[in-house]
Design a protein around this motif. Structure first.
Motif, PDB file in Angstrom:
ATOM      1  N   SER A 250       7.558  -2.569   3.664  1.00 42.16           N
ATOM      2  CA  SER A 250       7.023  -1.498   2.302  1.00 42.16           C
ATOM      3  C   SER A 250       7.925  -1.476   1.229  1.00 42.16           C
ATOM      4  CB  SER A 250       6.499  -0.617   2.837  1.00 42.16           C
ATOM      5  OG  SER A 250       7.471   0.400   3.052  1.00 42.16           O
TER       6      SER A 250
ATOM      7  N   VAL B 166       3.458   1.138  -0.889  1.00 39.73           N
ATOM      8  CA  VAL B 166       2.665  -0.575  -0.860  1.00 39.73           C
ATOM      9  C   VAL B 166       2.987  -0.845   0.519  1.00 39.73           C
ATOM     10  CG1 VAL B 166       2.214  -2.599  -2.151  1.00 39.73           C
ATOM     11  CG2 VAL B 166       3.214  -0.504  -3.428  1.00 39.73           C
TER      12      VAL B 166
ATOM     13  N   HIS C 246       0.089  -4.652  -6.942  1.00 37.62           N
ATOM     14  CA  HIS C 246       0.622  -3.811  -6.486  1.00 37.62           C
ATOM     15  C   HIS C 246      -0.321  -2.421  -5.992  1.00 37.62           C
ATOM     16  CE1 HIS C 246       5.652  -5.722  -6.026  1.00 37.62           C
ATOM     17  NE2 HIS C 246       4.352  -5.989  -5.493  1.00 37.62           N
ATOM     18  N   GLN C 247      -0.654  -2.201  -6.295  1.00 34.78           N
ATOM     19  CA  GLN C 247      -2.562  -2.293  -6.455  1.00 34.78           C
ATOM     20  C   GLN C 247      -3.725  -2.449  -4.923  1.00 34.78           C
ATOM     21  OE1 GLN C 247      -3.477  -0.857 -10.343  1.00 34.78           O
ATOM     22  NE2 GLN C 247      -1.731  -1.476 -11.429  1.00 34.78           N
TER      23      GLN C 247
ATOM     24  N   LYS D 260      -5.799   0.152  -3.568  1.00 31.76           N
ATOM     25  CA  LYS D 260      -5.689   1.285  -3.391  1.00 31.76           C
ATOM     26  C   LYS D 260      -6.974   1.867  -4.753  1.00 31.76           C
ATOM     27  CE  LYS D 260      -1.779   1.950  -2.541  1.00 31.76           C
ATOM     28  NZ  LYS D 260      -1.367   2.709  -1.133  1.00 31.76           N
TER      29      LYS D 260
ATOM     30  N   TYR E 259       1.350  -6.356   0.789  1.00 30.05           N
ATOM     31  CA  TYR E 259       0.963  -7.082  -0.412  1.00 30.05           C
ATOM     32  C   TYR E 259       1.999  -6.711  -1.276  1.00 30.05           C
ATOM     33  CZ  TYR E 259      -3.713  -5.550   2.293  1.00 30.05           C
ATOM     34  OH  TYR E 259      -4.821  -5.448   2.500  1.00 30.05           O
TER      35      TYR E 259
END
Length: 222
Positions: free
Chosen positions: A153, A165, A195-196, A199, A169
């Protein structure tokens, strides 16, 4: 545009990227004001939006204190990600940038190189075979054995909030191998769309905050 309609939107807008399976992020729903989802108490994290010295009103900068890879907190000096003379430095969140960039020009320590060293040590401990650098692309790529899913992560420790994250991903997957989805920044760091994924991102300009929480973004439909 969000500022032009601030009275109607209460200066709040939000989006949620579903997992990216192609070369570009999938379409997303942009929500404003009362249409922004509400979360139970304690579920939503928030960090202050900071103003860069160049008075750039088109990007959202945050105060980054440190970075973790897997369970290892690197321990960058407090000044590492601060703004530098001339307006360089800092970290911004940008849904228009596909990938994340970590600044290689930080003072005292090359933040990009340090983060990549930790990733390389992690995957080296898993005995994964490193591949040659992709031409014009990612520095760290590894062969992916069948059924391997122990991905590191990546956590950005912002002022007052930890943006984690999921290891799945963090990476960009190719046929038979994967690459750590982080690129070398030349003047600043950028938290990109890759990295979104999954989210909920909320920009609250009234309180000068960025808020975020994990969400299954494929369920966010118009």
């Amino acid at each position: 545009m969000a500022r032009q309609f601030s009275t109607e939107t209460h200066s709040r807008f939000s989006y949620c990227f579903a997992p990216i399976t192609g070369a570009l992020p999938p379409p997303l729903v942009l929500r404003f004001g009362e249409d922004v989802p509400k979360f139970p108490p304690g579920h939503l994290q928030s960090t202050l939006i900071v103003q860069p010295p160049t008075q750039n009103k088109y990007f959202y900068y945050l105060q980054l204190l440190d970075i973790s890879v897997a369970n290892y907190r690197i321990g960058f000096p407090p000044s590492t990600f601060q703004f530098r003379a001339g307006g360089a430095g800092g970290i911004l969140i940008d849904s228009g940038a596909l990938f994340t960039f970590i600044d290689a020009g930080t003072i005292g320590v090359n933040a990009y190189e340090r983060v990549m060293q930790v990733f390389n040590a992690y995957y080296g401990s898993k005995q994964l075979q490193r591949r040659p650098k992709e031409q014009g692309g990612f520095d760290l790529c590894y062969d992916q054995p069948s059924f391997y899913n122990d991905f590191a992560s990546l956590t950005f420790h912002f002022n007052g909030a930890d943006y984690n994250v999921n290891g799945r991903y963090v990476n960009v997957f190719r046929r038979g191998y994967f690459c750590v989805g982080v690129l070398r920044g030349v003047s600043s760091s950028i938290l990109g769309a890759w990295h979104q994924q999954n989210k909920r991102i909320i920009h609250d300009e009234l309180f000068g905050e960025l808020q975020f929480a994990d969400e299954i973004c494929a369920n966010d439909v118009a």
